[in-house]
Design an enzyme around this catalytic site. Structure first.
Site, short mmCIF file in Angstrom:
data_model
loop_
_atom_site.label_atom_id
_atom_site.label_comp_id
_atom_site.label_asym_id
_atom_site.label_seq_id
_atom_site.Cartn_x
_atom_site.Cartn_y
_atom_site.Cartn_z
N HIS A 200 0.81 -1.10 -0.11
CA HIS A 200 0.07 0.03 -0.14
C HIS A 200 0.97 1.14 0.16
O HIS A 200 2.02 1.29 0.32
CB HIS A 200 -0.94 -0.04 1.18
CG HIS A 200 -0.37 0.52 2.53
ND1 HIS A 200 -0.36 2.04 2.60
CD2 HIS A 200 0.40 -0.29 3.47
CE1 HIS A 200 0.11 2.16 3.88
NE2 HIS A 200 0.63 0.91 4.44
N CYS A 201 0.36 2.24 -0.40
CA CYS A 201 0.93 3.57 -0.45
C CYS A 201 0.04 4.64 0.38
O CYS A 201 -0.84 4.24 1.11
CB CYS A 201 1.45 4.07 -1.71
SG CYS A 201 0.01 4.19 -3.03
N GLN A 202 0.03 6.02 -0.24
CA GLN A 202 -0.90 6.95 0.24
C GLN A 202 -2.07 6.96 -0.64
O GLN A 202 -3.04 6.98 -0.07
CB GLN A 202 -0.12 8.24 0.02
CG GLN A 202 -0.75 9.49 0.54
CD GLN A 202 -0.93 9.49 2.19
OE1 GLN A 202 -0.13 8.90 2.89
NE2 GLN A 202 -2.08 9.96 2.72
N GLY B 211 -2.73 4.85 -3.80
CA GLY B 211 -3.19 3.77 -4.42
C GLY B 211 -2.05 3.24 -5.48
O GLY B 211 -1.87 2.29 -6.26
N TYR C 138 -3.33 4.24 2.37
CA TYR C 138 -3.23 5.05 3.64
C TYR C 138 -4.26 6.14 3.83
O TYR C 138 -5.10 6.16 4.75
CB TYR C 138 -1.99 5.59 3.99
CG TYR C 138 -2.02 6.13 5.29
CD1 TYR C 138 -1.87 5.25 6.41
CD2 TYR C 138 -1.80 7.26 5.80
CE1 TYR C 138 -1.82 5.59 7.68
CE2 TYR C 138 -1.57 7.96 7.02
CZ TYR C 138 -1.67 6.92 8.05
OH TYR C 138 -1.44 7.39 9.46
#
Length: 119
Positions: free
Chosen positions: A81-83, A85, A110
């Protein structure tokens, strides 16, 4: 569960995996500065530009650097995952190319996590 073509996982499915616990490797591919501002509990930070190198490492080197056991190629519970997508999707595709056929992206990222968790 997640569709194997899109290789994505929902918030609800991620929460269920986190509840089961033991085999999940949740990889946060954001920068260290982003992670320092908040993270999903239990996640391991491996920035997106390091994913290919990290997952090509020998298991001992991976554990020494990241503090967790490197998952086997067939690991069913490998989630990136990131901030927002996009970087998570890039990392998932990189892992898939390395042979991690069950790698998935938490597309809500996130941003969704903090909205749903009220943080």
């Amino acid at each position: 569960m997640a569709n194997s073509v899109t290789k994505e996982i929902s918030y609800e499915d991620l929460k269920a995996l986190m509840g089961k616990g033991q085999n999940l490797l949740l990889v946060d591919v954001r920068t260290k500065d982003e992670v320092d501002k908040g993270r999903i509990p239990g996640s391991v930070n491996i920035p997106v530009d390091s994913v290919e190198t990290a997952f090509a490492m020998e298991p001992e080197a991976f554990k020494a650097k990241y503090g967790v056991t490197k998952p086997p190629l067939e690991a069913p519970e490998l989630v990136f995952h990131c901030q927002m997508g996009r970087r998570g999707a890039m990392a998932t595709n990189t892992a898939y190319k390395l042979g991690y056929v069950n790698a998935r992206n938490y597309a809500g990222a996130y941003k969704e996590w903090t909205e749903k968790e009220g943080k």
